[in-house]
Design a protein around this motif. Structure first.
Motif, short mmCIF file in Angstrom:
data_model
loop_
_atom_site.label_atom_id
_atom_site.label_comp_id
_atom_site.label_asym_id
_atom_site.label_seq_id
_atom_site.Cartn_x
_atom_site.Cartn_y
_atom_site.Cartn_z
N ASN A 1 0.81 -1.21 0.00
CA ASN A 1 0.00 0.00 0.00
C ASN A 1 0.85 1.27 0.00
O ASN A 1 0.38 2.32 -0.40
CB ASN A 1 -0.91 0.01 1.23
CG ASN A 1 -1.91 -1.12 1.20
OD1 ASN A 1 -2.50 -1.41 0.17
ND2 ASN A 1 -2.07 -1.81 2.33
N GLU A 2 2.11 1.14 0.45
CA GLU A 2 2.96 2.32 0.55
C GLU A 2 4.10 2.31 -0.46
O GLU A 2 4.80 3.30 -0.64
CB GLU A 2 3.56 2.41 1.96
CG GLU A 2 2.52 2.53 3.08
CD GLU A 2 1.78 3.86 3.04
OE1 GLU A 2 2.33 4.84 2.48
OE2 GLU A 2 0.65 3.91 3.55
N GLY A 3 4.29 1.17 -1.12
CA GLY A 3 5.47 0.99 -1.96
C GLY A 3 5.64 2.01 -3.07
O GLY A 3 6.76 2.33 -3.45
N ASN A 4 4.56 2.54 -3.59
CA ASN A 4 4.65 3.49 -4.70
C ASN A 4 4.75 4.93 -4.23
O ASN A 4 4.91 5.84 -5.04
CB ASN A 4 3.43 3.34 -5.62
CG ASN A 4 3.41 2.00 -6.32
OD1 ASN A 4 4.45 1.46 -6.66
ND2 ASN A 4 2.21 1.45 -6.51
N GLY B 1 18.51 7.48 -3.87
CA GLY B 1 19.00 6.17 -4.28
C GLY B 1 18.67 5.07 -3.29
O GLY B 1 18.88 3.90 -3.59
N TYR B 2 18.15 5.41 -2.11
CA TYR B 2 17.79 4.39 -1.13
C TYR B 2 16.52 3.66 -1.55
O TYR B 2 15.64 4.24 -2.17
CB TYR B 2 17.58 5.02 0.25
CG TYR B 2 18.81 5.02 1.12
CD1 TYR B 2 20.08 5.10 0.56
CD2 TYR B 2 18.70 4.93 2.50
CE1 TYR B 2 21.21 5.10 1.35
CE2 TYR B 2 19.82 4.93 3.31
CZ TYR B 2 21.08 5.02 2.72
OH TYR B 2 22.19 5.01 3.52
N GLY B 3 16.45 2.39 -1.18
CA GLY B 3 15.28 1.58 -1.48
C GLY B 3 14.19 1.73 -0.43
O GLY B 3 14.37 2.42 0.58
N TYR B 4 13.09 1.01 -0.66
CA TYR B 4 11.92 1.15 0.23
C TYR B 4 12.23 0.72 1.66
O TYR B 4 11.98 1.48 2.61
CB TYR B 4 10.73 0.34 -0.30
CG TYR B 4 9.54 0.42 0.62
CD1 TYR B 4 8.70 1.52 0.57
CD2 TYR B 4 9.29 -0.58 1.56
CE1 TYR B 4 7.62 1.62 1.45
CE2 TYR B 4 8.22 -0.48 2.43
CZ TYR B 4 7.39 0.62 2.37
OH TYR B 4 6.33 0.73 3.25
N LEU B 5 12.74 -0.49 1.84
CA LEU B 5 12.90 -1.01 3.20
C LEU B 5 13.83 -0.14 4.04
O LEU B 5 13.53 0.16 5.20
CB LEU B 5 13.42 -2.45 3.17
CG LEU B 5 13.57 -3.12 4.54
CD1 LEU B 5 12.25 -3.14 5.30
CD2 LEU B 5 14.12 -4.54 4.41
N GLU B 6 14.96 0.29 3.47
CA GLU B 6 15.87 1.11 4.27
C GLU B 6 15.32 2.51 4.50
O GLU B 6 15.73 3.20 5.43
CB GLU B 6 17.28 1.16 3.67
CG GLU B 6 17.36 1.62 2.26
CD GLU B 6 18.71 1.25 1.62
OE1 GLU B 6 19.66 0.93 2.37
OE2 GLU B 6 18.81 1.28 0.39
N SER B 7 14.35 2.92 3.68
CA SER B 7 13.73 4.23 3.88
C SER B 7 12.65 4.21 4.94
O SER B 7 12.17 5.27 5.36
CB SER B 7 13.16 4.76 2.55
OG SER B 7 14.20 5.08 1.65
#
Length: 387
Positions: free
Chosen positions: A249-252, A260-266
């Motif tokens: 639900n939040e990925g986009n 440059g950081y990805g979703y999980l680390e953000s």
């Protein structure tokens, strides 16, 4: 037999003898010959070469033989013959050390990364290495070479950092710059890759074949060992767990903490927790302070950290389901709150994975990256001593 083949076989046998002595701690020529199925004259000649080159040391006698004959001489590995400089360039700190051949950190230094990143990073690294060299009273000729870890995707063959968001590096020729600085052999890899190598060599991953190392710090990254070999992937980016999307639900709509950081680390890294807490409380709150507030029952800290750990637990659980490792090792700055993280991850894993997996804290402190960097050097260097 051709001379080239003879020389190669001689080198291989020397490596086997060294490995045998390292593993046994102390051993005789006769025991080596028996274990390796080599003739006694061959072993004796090669051992004499290794003693002359200071790889091995004769350390006196083992117990006398049953018939009261001459006592055999024991051999031990000379871990102080040479040294490795290990450098772990993190988004927050640069940690450096000099290890001996056994992986013992003989000297250690650290300094803040961002303070030197844009103007004199390599001069500062050299200053600290020279300080450690002087402390140990060794020469540059005593240092076999340098291993280095960086927080980003790294082409180990070319020694180029493809991208390291925490350092704002892109296509950065770090190996070339380190060679220019030290004039020594240099190997560079992703920082979590070197950590999994270090854990496999000297840490909790010793004697394990399938290991995942997850670093939770400024970002979130992982290193993966499959069947005893580091797995880097086809583009050197295997293990980039920080890019996993753990909430559809939040990925986009997520906003990277660093470009440059990805979703999980953000949503789950130390920098993410720090940023969210700082915005809520209108003051600078570190991830460590956030976890302290969490333990004290602080409402905002509980909300932010529970959400971060929920995403992290899903990411680790997916990893375990895919690779079925023997062990998951948690490292990085946030791993200081291991007991909190461990409980959350295990609760989710018990619900969703087909097989359970042991999750442990890294066996190293700040020196872990240095040990890992030394392990990287030995893993790649075509010298007599291999780990």
């Amino acid at each position: 037999m051709q001379k080239g083949n003879a020389a190669y076989i001689k080198t291989v046998n020397k490596r086997l003898i060294l490995k045998c002595v390292v593993e046994e701690a102390a051993v005789t020529r006769a025991a080596i010959a028996k274990k390796l199925s080599l003739s006694k004259p061959t072993v004796s000649a090669l051992v004499n070469d290794l003693i002359e080159d200071e790889w091995l040391v004769e350390t006196g006698n083992i117990a006398a033989s049953k018939d009261g004959g001459r006592k055999p001489v024991s051999l031990t590995f000379n871990a102080k013959r040479s040294y490795i400089a290990g450098i772990d360039i993190g988004g927050t700190n640069v940690e450096l050390g000099i290890t001996d051949l056994s992986g013992k950190v003989c000297a250690f230094r650290e300094f803040p990364t961002q303070q030197h990143l844009d103007h004199n990073l390599f001069e500062e690294i050299k200053r600290h290495v020279e300080s450690m060299k002087d402390q140990l009273r060794i020469k540059y000729s005593d240092i076999l070479g340098i291993g280095a870890g960086v927080p980003g995707v790294t082409n180990i063959n070319e020694g180029v950092v493809i991208e390291a968001p925490a350092l704002k590096w892109k296509d950065y020729p770090i190996r070339e710059l380190l060679i220019q600085t030290f004039h020594l052999p240099v190997f560079v890899d992703n920082d979590v890759n070197i950590n999994v190598l270090g854990e496999h060599w000297k840490g909790v991953g010793k004697n394990k074949q399938n290991i995942v190392y997850i670093a939770i710090g400024t970002g979130v990254g992982s290193g993966l060992m499959v069947n005893g070999q580091l797995y880097r992937g086809s583009n050197y980016s295997a293990g980039e767990i920080g890019y996993l999307v753990t909430d559809k639900n939040e990925g986009n709509e997520y906003h990277p903490v660093h470009k440059g950081y990805g979703y999980l680390e953000s949503v789950a890294s130390g920098s993410s927790i720090s940023m969210q807490m700082s915005e809520r409380l209108h003051e600078n709150i570190t991830a460590q302070k956030a976890f302290e507030l969490y333990i004290e029952g602080h409402e905002e800290a509980i909300e932010i950290i529970d959400q971060a750990l929920a995403n992290l637990a899903i990411g680790i659980t997916n990893y375990v389901s895919l690779f079925d490792p023997e062990l998951v090792i948690l490292g990085g700055g946030v791993s200081g709150s291991f007991s909190i993280i461990h409980k959350k991850v295990m609760d989710v894993m018990k619900r969703y994975t087909p097989q359970q997996c042991e999750i442990v804290r890294t066996s190293f402190g700040k020196e872990g990256g240095v040990i890992g960097a030394a392990a990287l050097f030995f893993n790649e260097y075509e010298g007599l001593f291999k780990i």
